[in-house]
Write an enzyme that holds these catalytic residues in place. Structure first.
Site, mmCIF file in Angstrom:
data_model
loop_
_atom_site.group_PDB
_atom_site.id
_atom_site.type_symbol
_atom_site.label_atom_id
_atom_site.label_comp_id
_atom_site.label_asym_id
_atom_site.label_seq_id
_atom_site.Cartn_x
_atom_site.Cartn_y
_atom_site.Cartn_z
ATOM 1 N N HIS A 79 1.075 -1.545 0.005
ATOM 2 C CA HIS A 79 0.120 0.278 -0.197
ATOM 3 C C HIS A 79 1.098 0.959 -0.211
ATOM 4 O O HIS A 79 1.791 0.855 0.568
ATOM 5 C CB HIS A 79 -0.897 -0.317 1.295
ATOM 6 C CG HIS A 79 -1.948 -0.851 1.035
ATOM 7 N ND1 HIS A 79 -3.333 -0.773 0.221
ATOM 8 C CD2 HIS A 79 -2.180 -2.139 1.841
ATOM 9 C CE1 HIS A 79 -3.866 -1.712 0.457
ATOM 10 N NE2 HIS A 79 -3.247 -3.070 1.207
ATOM 11 N N ASP A 269 -14.715 -3.725 13.446
ATOM 12 C CA ASP A 269 -14.929 -2.092 13.024
ATOM 13 C C ASP A 269 -16.479 -1.775 11.856
ATOM 14 O O ASP A 269 -16.989 -2.413 12.549
ATOM 15 C CB ASP A 269 -13.752 -1.990 11.824
ATOM 16 C CG ASP A 269 -13.839 -2.324 10.387
ATOM 17 O OD1 ASP A 269 -14.171 -1.621 9.106
ATOM 18 O OD2 ASP A 269 -14.635 -3.422 10.555
ATOM 19 N N ASP A 338 -10.191 -11.117 6.983
ATOM 20 C CA ASP A 338 -9.876 -9.734 7.501
ATOM 21 C C ASP A 338 -9.561 -8.683 6.581
ATOM 22 O O ASP A 338 -10.354 -7.682 6.185
ATOM 23 C CB ASP A 338 -10.235 -9.235 9.002
ATOM 24 C CG ASP A 338 -10.407 -8.084 8.871
ATOM 25 O OD1 ASP A 338 -9.694 -6.651 8.851
ATOM 26 O OD2 ASP A 338 -11.176 -7.940 9.983
ATOM 27 N N ASP A 343 -10.251 -4.581 1.726
ATOM 28 C CA ASP A 343 -9.700 -3.912 1.140
ATOM 29 C C ASP A 343 -10.778 -4.262 -0.598
ATOM 30 O O ASP A 343 -10.956 -3.245 -1.314
ATOM 31 C CB ASP A 343 -8.482 -4.777 0.337
ATOM 32 C CG ASP A 343 -7.262 -4.417 1.002
ATOM 33 O OD1 ASP A 343 -6.245 -5.219 1.593
ATOM 34 O OD2 ASP A 343 -7.443 -3.118 1.735
HETATM 35 N N1 LIG Z 1 -11.166 -4.908 10.336
HETATM 36 C C1 LIG Z 1 -10.601 -4.074 9.578
HETATM 37 N N2 LIG Z 1 -10.794 -2.341 9.646
HETATM 38 C C2 LIG Z 1 -9.967 -1.731 9.251
HETATM 39 C C3 LIG Z 1 -9.004 -2.518 8.668
HETATM 40 C C4 LIG Z 1 -8.404 -0.929 7.930
HETATM 41 C C5 LIG Z 1 -6.804 -1.005 7.072
HETATM 42 N N3 LIG Z 1 -6.005 -1.755 7.093
HETATM 43 C C6 LIG Z 1 -5.785 -2.166 5.802
HETATM 44 C C7 LIG Z 1 -3.824 -2.768 6.145
HETATM 45 C C8 LIG Z 1 -3.664 -4.292 5.776
HETATM 46 C C9 LIG Z 1 -5.471 -3.733 5.325
HETATM 47 O O1 LIG Z 1 -5.338 -4.687 3.819
HETATM 48 C C10 LIG Z 1 -5.643 -2.837 4.678
HETATM 49 O O2 LIG Z 1 -4.966 -1.917 3.688
HETATM 50 C C11 LIG Z 1 -9.483 0.092 8.595
HETATM 51 N N4 LIG Z 1 -10.306 -0.679 9.271
HETATM 52 C C12 LIG Z 1 -10.897 -0.069 9.830
HETATM 53 O O3 LIG Z 1 -12.559 0.897 9.458
HETATM 54 C C13 LIG Z 1 -12.803 1.532 9.417
HETATM 55 C C14 LIG Z 1 -11.849 2.576 8.460
HETATM 56 O O4 LIG Z 1 -12.687 2.385 7.136
HETATM 57 P P1 LIG Z 1 -13.211 3.548 6.145
HETATM 58 O O5 LIG Z 1 -12.905 5.418 6.866
HETATM 59 O O6 LIG Z 1 -13.732 2.975 4.854
HETATM 60 O O7 LIG Z 1 -11.534 3.902 5.667
HETATM 61 C C15 LIG Z 1 -12.009 2.009 10.680
HETATM 62 O O8 LIG Z 1 -13.020 1.592 11.900
HETATM 63 C C16 LIG Z 1 -10.292 1.202 11.246
HETATM 64 O O9 LIG Z 1 -10.604 1.473 12.036
HETATM 65 C C17 LIG Z 1 -8.764 -3.978 8.279
HETATM 66 O O10 LIG Z 1 -7.985 -4.797 7.621
HETATM 67 N N5 LIG Z 1 -9.692 -4.674 8.756
#
Ligand SMILES: Nc1nc2c(c(CN[C@H]3C=C[C@H](O)[C@@H]3O)cn2[C@@H]2O[C@H](COP(=O)(O)O)[C@@H](O)[C@H]2O)c(=O)[nH]1
Length: 366
Positions: A79, A269, A338, A343
């Site tokens: 990323h 989340d 997850d 993504d």
């Molecule tokens: N379950 C889960 N929740 C995640 C992520 C990530 C980003 N992780 C990066 C790292 C590796 C992955 O490949 C992603 O590129 C953010 N969040 C949560 O989402 C919300 C933000 O949403 P929006 O406002 O739409 O960006 C917020 O609660 C944030 O804490 C995840 O991976 N899993």
């Protein structure tokens, strides 16, 4: 829940009532309890249900797409905004990032919502946080150094407001709460870990579960739990995503080497539950469905919210088990599923694909 797990829980309650929660660091085990608490929530949910057939179908779709995209820990560093170096600077970056990784959603339009302009692009949501941290470092503000963000003289609130400044009229949600998290975390690191995140990782002794429990024990702003049907249920979203991001960023080596990484569950989340609903895995009762579609606030700790979070964790566990059942040699865990679902949700959102809105809870927990 099996009988011996009930006994285990009762013994735990008895121990806590006798000893109080005067847990000493060497009492801290590697058992996070999150998965069995998620199962308890699912077993007692009436507003959120898991559709077994859709979950089995989703497992096949997810697994085939993960293989096509060669989805692995390496994906994390690919990323654009994620740090690439495999060193303590990246560890410190991830700690602050996941300390503040919560509540980016806005009811404003795409043009008016909180956004950060960085490297010629406009970043929103989770990526706006990562952009703020990278921008601060570019401006020689040591925002990832614990002694800095602990110190209100060297790093006054105004400077933190500058770090998280917006390129629109809307400021970052929960700015004061983010400042409070930084102060607490900085002070705890200074007092308990000699100001070093590396010492905190060291104290976990390569146990992902113990690191989650160290975070929830030492830092109140990481202690993500609720009450449900009169029981304490541990969700631990930010402690777990912190462990997962370290594991992925370091490709399972160095600070990212954990002997029990598969104990980490999905991170509850507001984005992944939405994706699980889109895949048909999660279904909502009519009252909850209309509340979510109306963007009505769902209070933190409410039964609706706890059911959404706990059932999402359990659904990803069902997906993981189905992938393993049909592909016994698959190298997959809840973290990679997850990450992939998050993504995928962002790709679908960018493509303008229709989806039920994510639920609206404003809190520091996710
Ligand atoms: N379950 C889960 N929740 C995640 C992520 C990530 C980003 N992780 C990066 C790292 C590796 C992955 O490949 C992603 O590129 C953010 N969040 C949560 O989402 C919300 C933000 O949403 P929006 O406002 O739409 O960006 C917020 O609660 C944030 O804490 C995840 O991976 N899993």
């Amino acid at each position: 829940m099996s009988d011996d797990e009930v006994d285990h829980e009762l013994l735990e309650l008895l121990r806590q009532s006798l000893l109080g929660s005067t847990q000493k660091p060497d009492d801290i085990t590697s058992d996070t309890k999150v998965l069995r608490h998620a199962e308890f929530i699912y077993d007692n949910s009436i507003d959120v249900n898991i559709d077994a057939r859709s979950t089995r179908a989703a497992a096949q779709l997810i697994w085939s797409q993960m293989q096509q995209r060669n989805y692995s820990t390496e994906t994390w560093s690919e990323h654009e905004l994620h740090p690439k170096s495999k060193d303590e600077a990246t560890l410190n970056f991830i700690f602050v990032m996941d300390l503040l990784n919560f509540s980016f959603w806005s009811e404003k339009s795409e043009d008016e919502r909180f956004a950060v302009e960085y490297r010629g692009k406009k970043w929103t949501g989770y990526w706006s946080l990562v952009a703020c941290l990278q921008r601060a470092l570019d401006e020689d503000i040591p925002i990832t150094t614990p002694s800095f963000y602990a110190d209100e003289l060297e790093c006054p609130d105004e400077k933190l407001a500058y770090v998280f400044r917006s390129s629109t009229e809307e400021e970052i949600p929960l700015l004061q709460e983010r400042i409070d998290c930084l102060r607490e975390a900085g002070q705890v690191l200074e007092e308990d870990f000699d100001g070093s995140v590396a010492n905190l990782i060291e104290a976990a002794g390569n146990s992902a579960g113990k690191l989650v429990n160290l975070l929830s024990h030492h830092f109140s702003c990481f202690n993500d739990e609720s009450k449900f049907e009169k029981r304490t249920v541990r969700i631990m979203k930010r402690p777990q995503i912190l462990v997962a991001d370290i594991w992925a960023a370091f490709n399972e080596e160095s600070y990212g080497e954990f002997n029990d990484i598969d104990a980490i569950t999905m991170f509850a989340d507001y984005r992944v539950p939405q994706m699980l609903h889109t895949l048909g895995c999660l279904t909502y009762s009519p009252p909850l469905d209309s509340i979510v579609r109306a963007h009505q606030i769902i209070p933190h700790h409410s039964p609706y919210e706890v059911q959404l979070r706990g059932c999402s964790i359990w659904t990803v566990e069902m997906i993981r088990r189905e992938i393993i059942r049909t592909n016994p040699s698959a190298k997959v865990n809840a973290i990679l599923i997850d990450f992939f679902l998050y993504d995928l949700a962002k790709e679908k959102e960018k493509a303008g694909e229709p989806a039920i809105p994510h639920h609206r809870t404003r809190s520091i927990w996710y």
